[in-house]
Design a protein around this motif. Structure first.
Motif, PDB file in Angstrom:
ATOM      1  N   VAL A  40       0.822  -1.041  -0.036  1.00 45.70           N
ATOM      2  CA  VAL A  40      -0.207  -0.079  -0.112  1.00 45.70           C
ATOM      3  C   VAL A  40       0.864   1.227   0.053  1.00 45.70           C
ATOM      4  CG1 VAL A  40      -1.757   1.052   1.339  1.00 45.70           C
ATOM      5  CG2 VAL A  40      -1.716  -1.127   1.157  1.00 45.70           C
ATOM      6  N   ILE A  41       0.503   2.262  -0.813  1.00 42.14           N
ATOM      7  CA  ILE A  41       1.461   3.582  -0.917  1.00 42.14           C
ATOM      8  C   ILE A  41       0.935   4.565  -0.109  1.00 42.14           C
ATOM      9  CG2 ILE A  41       2.507   5.004  -2.654  1.00 42.14           C
ATOM     10  CD1 ILE A  41       3.032   1.810  -3.098  1.00 42.14           C
ATOM     11  N   ALA A  42       1.898   5.313   0.484  1.00 42.40           N
ATOM     12  CA  ALA A  42       1.501   6.625   1.379  1.00 42.40           C
ATOM     13  C   ALA A  42       2.573   7.242   1.670  1.00 42.40           C
ATOM     14  CB  ALA A  42       1.261   5.753   2.930  1.00 42.40           C
ATOM     15  N   PRO A  43       2.426   8.380   2.237  1.00 42.25           N
ATOM     16  CA  PRO A  43       3.536   9.319   2.663  1.00 42.25           C
ATOM     17  C   PRO A  43       4.433   8.695   3.835  1.00 42.25           C
ATOM     18  CG  PRO A  43       1.641  10.539   2.468  1.00 42.25           C
ATOM     19  CD  PRO A  43       1.146   9.082   2.383  1.00 42.25           C
ATOM     20  N   ASP A  44       5.304   9.215   4.248  1.00 43.70           N
ATOM     21  CA  ASP A  44       6.289   8.853   5.244  1.00 43.70           C
ATOM     22  C   ASP A  44       5.514   8.874   6.659  1.00 43.70           C
ATOM     23  OD1 ASP A  44       8.346   7.881   4.169  1.00 43.70           O
ATOM     24  OD2 ASP A  44       9.856   9.413   4.919  1.00 43.70           O
ATOM     25  N   CYS A  45       4.738   9.755   6.779  1.00 41.97           N
ATOM     26  CA  CYS A  45       4.233  10.238   8.244  1.00 41.97           C
ATOM     27  C   CYS A  45       3.136  11.222   7.979  1.00 41.97           C
ATOM     28  CB  CYS A  45       5.425  10.921   9.077  1.00 41.97           C
ATOM     29  SG  CYS A  45       4.857  11.157  10.732  1.00 41.97           S
ATOM     30  N   GLY A  46       2.497  11.519   8.934  1.00 39.75           N
ATOM     31  CA  GLY A  46       1.412  12.639   8.752  1.00 39.75           C
ATOM     32  C   GLY A  46       1.904  13.938   8.120  1.00 39.75           C
ATOM     33  N   MET A  47       0.931  14.716   7.520  1.00 40.39           N
ATOM     34  CA  MET A  47       1.350  15.919   6.896  1.00 40.39           C
ATOM     35  C   MET A  47       1.041  17.022   7.480  1.00 40.39           C
ATOM     36  SD  MET A  47       0.338  14.390   2.958  1.00 40.39           S
ATOM     37  CE  MET A  47       1.689  14.961   2.228  1.00 40.39           C
ATOM     38  N   LYS A  48       0.426  17.150   8.525  1.00 42.43           N
ATOM     39  CA  LYS A  48       0.082  18.105   9.647  1.00 42.43           C
ATOM     40  C   LYS A  48       1.052  19.486   9.602  1.00 42.43           C
ATOM     41  CE  LYS A  48      -1.385  18.806  14.443  1.00 42.43           C
ATOM     42  NZ  LYS A  48      -2.569  18.349  14.339  1.00 42.43           N
ATOM     43  N   TYR A  49       2.231  19.429   9.428  1.00 40.26           N
ATOM     44  CA  TYR A  49       3.059  20.486   9.422  1.00 40.26           C
ATOM     45  C   TYR A  49       3.493  21.116   8.293  1.00 40.26           C
ATOM     46  CZ  TYR A  49       3.304  19.128  14.621  1.00 40.26           C
ATOM     47  OH  TYR A  49       3.012  18.642  15.768  1.00 40.26           O
ATOM     48  N   MET A  50       2.790  20.562   7.337  1.00 43.60           N
ATOM     49  CA  MET A  50       3.542  20.906   6.001  1.00 43.60           C
ATOM     50  C   MET A  50       2.402  22.353   5.280  1.00 43.60           C
ATOM     51  SD  MET A  50       4.454  17.559   3.758  1.00 43.60           S
ATOM     52  CE  MET A  50       5.575  18.354   2.915  1.00 43.60           C
ATOM     53  N   PRO A  51       3.001  22.983   4.503  1.00 45.76           N
ATOM     54  CA  PRO A  51       1.929  23.951   3.784  1.00 45.76           C
ATOM     55  C   PRO A  51       0.933  23.110   2.965  1.00 45.76           C
ATOM     56  CG  PRO A  51       4.456  24.475   3.319  1.00 45.76           C
ATOM     57  CD  PRO A  51       4.247  23.364   4.092  1.00 45.76           C
ATOM     58  N   ARG A  52      -0.219  23.672   2.828  1.00 45.63           N
ATOM     59  CA  ARG A  52      -1.204  22.542   2.391  1.00 45.63           C
ATOM     60  C   ARG A  52      -1.000  22.494   0.835  1.00 45.63           C
ATOM     61  NH1 ARG A  52      -6.661  26.000   3.601  1.00 45.63           N
ATOM     62  NH2 ARG A  52      -7.280  24.218   2.095  1.00 45.63           N
ATOM     63  N   ALA A  53      -0.657  23.637  -0.062  1.00 45.41           N
ATOM     64  CA  ALA A  53      -0.261  23.253  -1.408  1.00 45.41           C
ATOM     65  C   ALA A  53       0.819  22.556  -1.600  1.00 45.41           C
ATOM     66  CB  ALA A  53       0.332  24.526  -1.926  1.00 45.41           C
ATOM     67  N   THR A  54       1.950  22.287  -0.833  1.00 45.54           N
ATOM     68  CA  THR A  54       3.040  21.124  -0.788  1.00 45.54           C
ATOM     69  C   THR A  54       2.283  19.747  -0.560  1.00 45.54           C
ATOM     70  OG1 THR A  54       4.572  22.941  -0.193  1.00 45.54           O
ATOM     71  CG2 THR A  54       5.183  20.448   0.021  1.00 45.54           C
ATOM     72  N   ALA A  55       1.419  19.818   0.488  1.00 40.51           N
ATOM     73  CA  ALA A  55       1.044  18.390   0.778  1.00 40.51           C
ATOM     74  C   ALA A  55       0.185  17.985  -0.201  1.00 40.51           C
ATOM     75  CB  ALA A  55       0.126  18.658   2.254  1.00 40.51           C
ATOM     76  N   PHE A  56      -0.800  18.745  -0.973  1.00 35.22           N
ATOM     77  CA  PHE A  56      -1.575  18.330  -1.991  1.00 35.22           C
ATOM     78  C   PHE A  56      -0.683  18.003  -3.169  1.00 35.22           C
ATOM     79  CE2 PHE A  56      -3.970  19.126  -5.801  1.00 35.22           C
ATOM     80  CZ  PHE A  56      -5.018  18.231  -5.914  1.00 35.22           C
ATOM     81  N   GLY A  57       0.122  18.576  -3.425  1.00 34.46           N
ATOM     82  CA  GLY A  57       1.090  18.375  -4.550  1.00 34.46           C
ATOM     83  C   GLY A  57       1.795  16.971  -4.555  1.00 34.46           C
ATOM     84  N   LYS A  58       2.277  16.828  -3.219  1.00 29.57           N
ATOM     85  CA  LYS A  58       3.007  15.529  -3.126  1.00 29.57           C
ATOM     86  C   LYS A  58       2.120  14.349  -3.124  1.00 29.57           C
ATOM     87  CE  LYS A  58       6.665  16.987  -0.093  1.00 29.57           C
ATOM     88  NZ  LYS A  58       7.959  16.136  -0.457  1.00 29.57           N
ATOM     89  N   LEU A  59       0.957  14.442  -2.507  1.00 31.75           N
ATOM     90  CA  LEU A  59      -0.042  13.559  -2.692  1.00 31.75           C
ATOM     91  C   LEU A  59      -0.348  13.098  -4.186  1.00 31.75           C
ATOM     92  CD1 LEU A  59      -2.696  13.802   0.242  1.00 31.75           C
ATOM     93  CD2 LEU A  59      -0.606  12.416   0.056  1.00 31.75           C
ATOM     94  N   LYS A  60      -0.701  14.393  -4.870  1.00 30.17           N
ATOM     95  CA  LYS A  60      -0.940  14.109  -6.490  1.00 30.17           C
ATOM     96  C   LYS A  60       0.062  13.331  -6.988  1.00 30.17           C
ATOM     97  CE  LYS A  60      -3.001  16.814 -10.204  1.00 30.17           C
ATOM     98  NZ  LYS A  60      -2.428  16.034 -11.192  1.00 30.17           N
TER      99      LYS A  60
END
Length: 346
Positions: A312-332
């Motif tokens: 199953v594919i996921a980020p390393d950890c929770g994305m809580k502390y990231m800028p929202r635009a960066t978090a969205f771009g990484k998930l995409k």
């Protein structure tokens, strides 16, 4: 809701960035609170729940737009991944905290255990109900694991590590059973502290985790990591886990690990057979949005050690502390990479 049937399904570890209009991110960035941090919220109590609802919908929609198969509520209502549940239990005094000093000398206020730990009411039930009503995708809810909760409190009642962890496990299990009834398709326990105290974890963690998961019929996950990238710099993270193979003895279906930022040697995954692996492929310490090709290669590296039906594919950890635009771009990028590698396998 049924879980995705295609290979290399995508999910998040749990948290998604809370909007600046909802939380004071400068205050949030200073710590991972163990006690309550009510001052973090920008809105007064009369309007806070409605604002949290709105921000949760934003998080869900971002995950859906990015292409995530198994979404969460973004943990938008939480000040940290663990304190929302921990401070709601009987036997916990969060208003008069103790102070724990880490090995690095960092002082952290923590709840005091002053009586028998009991869960006398649901804590995250409305969170799960709200998530279920607002997405037609598979839905995951996260809970702090019992070992981690026992390490984030000052025990002044049980004075026994195993008894304390098992008391938290019973409370977590009661919460998890209600979340399953509310429509959770997947339930995840966050247990990052097993690596902080591996000697104690080897004695009591697996039994506590299994008690917390007892009786659940939906897929379950145990997540462990090296800490939020915003709080724990990559240069201080180890290159391997001091407690990992032991999780093969848990009843959890999946083990979730941070692998991208620490450049983990994925050969360790052989110790977790036949578990499914939720593999971290996004480096949250890097402010740049990874390209699809970079993430695709990280997925291929995972496939060298784990079959596609177990990954199953996921980020390393929770994305809580990231800028929202960066978090969205990484998930995409992550979702596009998963689709790309999936096509290579067909």
């Amino acid at each position: 809701m049924t879980l995705p049937t295609h290979l290399l399904s995508t999910t998040v570890v749990g948290s998604y960035p809370q909007p600046d209009w909802l939380v004071d991110r400068a205050m949030l960035s200073k710590s991972v609170p163990r006690t309550r941090m009510q001052a973090m919220w920008r809105l007064p109590p009369a309007h806070l729940e409605e604002a949290q609802d709105d921000a949760t919908i934003v998080a869900i929609r971002d995950m859906e737009r990015a292409g995530i198969d198994i979404v969460t509520d973004g943990e938008i209502r939480r000040e940290s991944y663990s304190n929302r549940l921990a401070t709601a239990l009987d036997g916990i005094d969060a208003d008069n905290p103790a102070v724990i000093v880490s090995r690095a000398g960092l002082e952290t206020p923590v709840p005091r255990v002053v009586g028998k730990i009991r869960r006398n009411h649901p804590v995250e039930l409305r969170d799960m109900e709200f998530l279920r009503k607002n997405t037609d995708r598979a839905a995951k809810i996260t809970l702090p694991g019992p070992f981690t909760m026992s390490q984030q409190a000052k025990d002044e009642y049980y004075r026994d590590d195993a008894a304390l962890a098992m008391a938290f496990a019973e409370a977590v299990n009661a919460e998890a059973r209600d979340l399953e009834k509310a429509g959770a398709d997947v339930i995840q326990l966050d247990e990052p502290w097993v690596r902080n105290n591996p000697e104690l974890a080897r004695r009591i963690a697996v039994e506590a985790i299994n008690r917390a998961l007892e009786g659940l019929t939906v897929p379950t996950i145990v997540h462990l990591c090296f800490g939020y990238a915003a709080v724990v710099p990559g240069s201080t993270k180890p290159s391997g886990y001091s407690f990992l193979a032991e999780l093969a003895d848990t009843t959890a279906e999946q083990i979730s690990i941070e692998a991208a930022q620490p450049r983990l040697d994925l050969g360790v995954l052989k110790d977790l057979a036949p578990k499914k692996i939720m593999l971290g492929v996004l480096d949250l310490g890097d402010s740049e949005i990874e390209t699809v090709s970079v993430v695709s290669e990280r997925i291929r590296n995972g496939l060298k050690h784990v079959g596609a039906d177990r990954l199953v594919i996921a980020p390393d950890c929770g994305m809580k502390y990231m800028p929202r635009a960066t978090a969205f771009g990484k998930l995409k990028s992550m979702c596009e990479a998963a689709a790309h590698v999936r096509n290579e396998l067909s």
